[in-house]
Design an enzyme around this catalytic site. Structure first.
Site, mmCIF file in Angstrom:
data_model
loop_
_atom_site.group_PDB
_atom_site.id
_atom_site.type_symbol
_atom_site.label_atom_id
_atom_site.label_comp_id
_atom_site.label_asym_id
_atom_site.label_seq_id
_atom_site.Cartn_x
_atom_site.Cartn_y
_atom_site.Cartn_z
ATOM 1 N N GLY A 157 2.299 -4.666 8.945
ATOM 2 C CA GLY A 157 1.514 -4.781 10.415
ATOM 3 C C GLY A 157 1.092 -5.994 10.701
ATOM 4 C CB CYS A 158 0.593 -7.754 14.172
ATOM 5 S SG CYS A 158 -0.088 -6.126 15.055
ATOM 6 C CG PHE A 159 -4.805 -6.087 13.967
ATOM 7 C CD1 PHE A 159 -5.502 -7.258 14.462
ATOM 8 C CD2 PHE A 159 -4.798 -4.902 15.237
ATOM 9 C CE1 PHE A 159 -6.162 -7.390 15.515
ATOM 10 C CE2 PHE A 159 -5.590 -5.202 16.241
ATOM 11 C CZ PHE A 159 -6.042 -6.639 16.391
ATOM 12 C CG MET A 314 -1.389 -13.871 12.540
ATOM 13 S SD MET A 314 -0.465 -12.975 11.176
ATOM 14 C CE MET A 314 0.013 -11.436 12.352
#
Length: 348
Positions: A157-159, A314
């Protein structure tokens, strides 16, 4: 789909290219994946699946790709691919694979959360002699060697990616020995393309809000990875996510008590990410425009009294999703890890 259609696997040698299929190509992650793969020197896109857009040109949905491709979305599936990217909603990847048993030689890279946790790594196909797929958690800075020999990848996942990259060097050195406090803000693309009350421009613009405080679903991934490196970790990770009023990017600030000196901490982080081409450590101030539109993660490390203070930034759609998926594909097929991912930041 006819599961008896033979699969032609193309070796990546002698000028042959990886043949890729994309499921869910009309959304944000699908669009980012298309932008990368259309310019990847070792990839040929075989099909881009979308039931709602079948027959339409890709550039009719992703309008910036006008002039770059004449590909159309299709509702048809083909087994004549080497890798399948799943850019579908959470819960839909497992359903799709159960209904469409691609041959085992087709590598699957899933961008949903369906296979990220250890108790969800496997899927068994019905009515196919109990054939199954097993997934490796695809964070290269944690599992690069395992990714290289994997059959299938669960893209993080991104987080989860942003926060893990801020914490893993400590866990790898058994230095994650205190409660962790994290505040992180993500851009609106993190919510996906479907409209909701909190993704409309009139609500999001000039606004800021907290959501899923202390119980964000990505905490499960983070805890799993931390314990992979430091099995005795038993401290709380307190995470407060924010919705930002910008389009893309994540900035996370985290701190904890630490007996490391500033020099020791910087050396620990620098040593851990040595040889990892996209994650870079600095003591200088960092900002989102340095990494937006790239596959990079920048980490700033400081010591404030007895607190170790880490900032991690990011792009949520690239290193946090589609860029990392291509990075994983490169590793799976023995390509240069950075192939197709030398992307330019906006800078200003």
């Amino acid at each position: 789909m006819n599961s008896n259609v033979p699969t032609v696997l193309v070796p990546i040698s002698g000028g042959n290219k990886i043949k890729a299929g994309i499921i869910g190509g009309a959304g944000y992650t699908g669009g980012e994946l298309l932008r990368i793969l259309l310019n990847h020197p070792d990839v040929e896109i075989e099909f881009v699946h979308s039931n709602s857009n079948a027959g339409n040109y890709i550039y009719e949905v992703h309008t910036d790709l006008f002039g770059d491709t004449e590909l159309k979305f299709t509702s048809e599936l083909s087994n004549h691919i080497d890798v399948l990217f799943l850019c579908v909603g959470h819960g839909d990847a497992r359903k799709f694979l159960a209904a469409n048993p691609f041959p085992e030689k087709v590598k699957v890279i899933d961008l949903s959360q369906d296979f990220r946790l250890k108790d969800k790594l496997n899927i068994t196909y019905p009515d196919t002699d109990n054939a199954s797929r097993t997934f490796v958690y695809g964070l290269p800075e944690l599992n690069r060697d395992a990714i290289k020999t994997a059959a299938n990848i669960a893209n993080p996942g991104c987080f989860a990616t942003c926060l893990q990259l801020g914490l893993l060097p400590l866990a790898a050195n058994n230095k994650l020995n205190a409660e962790v406090h994290i505040t992180a803000t993500t851009g609106s693309t993190g919510a996906g393309q479907s409209l909701s009350a909190t993704s409309h421009f009139t609500w999001r613009n000039d606004n800021l809000s907290v959501y899923k405080a202390f119980d964000h679903q990505h905490l499960n991934e983070i805890g799993q990875s931390v314990k992979q490196l430091q099995g005795n970790f038993d401290k709380p990770i307190n995470f407060i996510p924010y919705r930002g009023d910008f389009t893309r990017g994540i900035i996370a600030s985290m701190y904890l008590d630490s007996d490391l000196t500033a020099e020791e901490a910087v050396r620990l982080y620098t040593d851990y990410y040595s040889g990892h081409p996209f994650t870079h450590v600095t003591t200088r101030n960092i900002d989102l425009k340095q990494i937006v539109n790239t596959n990079k993660c920048f980490i700033q490390v400081q010591k404030k009294g007895n607190k170790l203070f880490i900032i991690s930034i990011m792009d949520n759609l690239l290193k946090g999703a589609s860029g990392q998926a291509v990075q994983n594909m490169n590793l799976l097929f023995g390509l240069e890890e950075t192939s197709g991912l030398r992307l330019k930041a906006t800078a200003f």
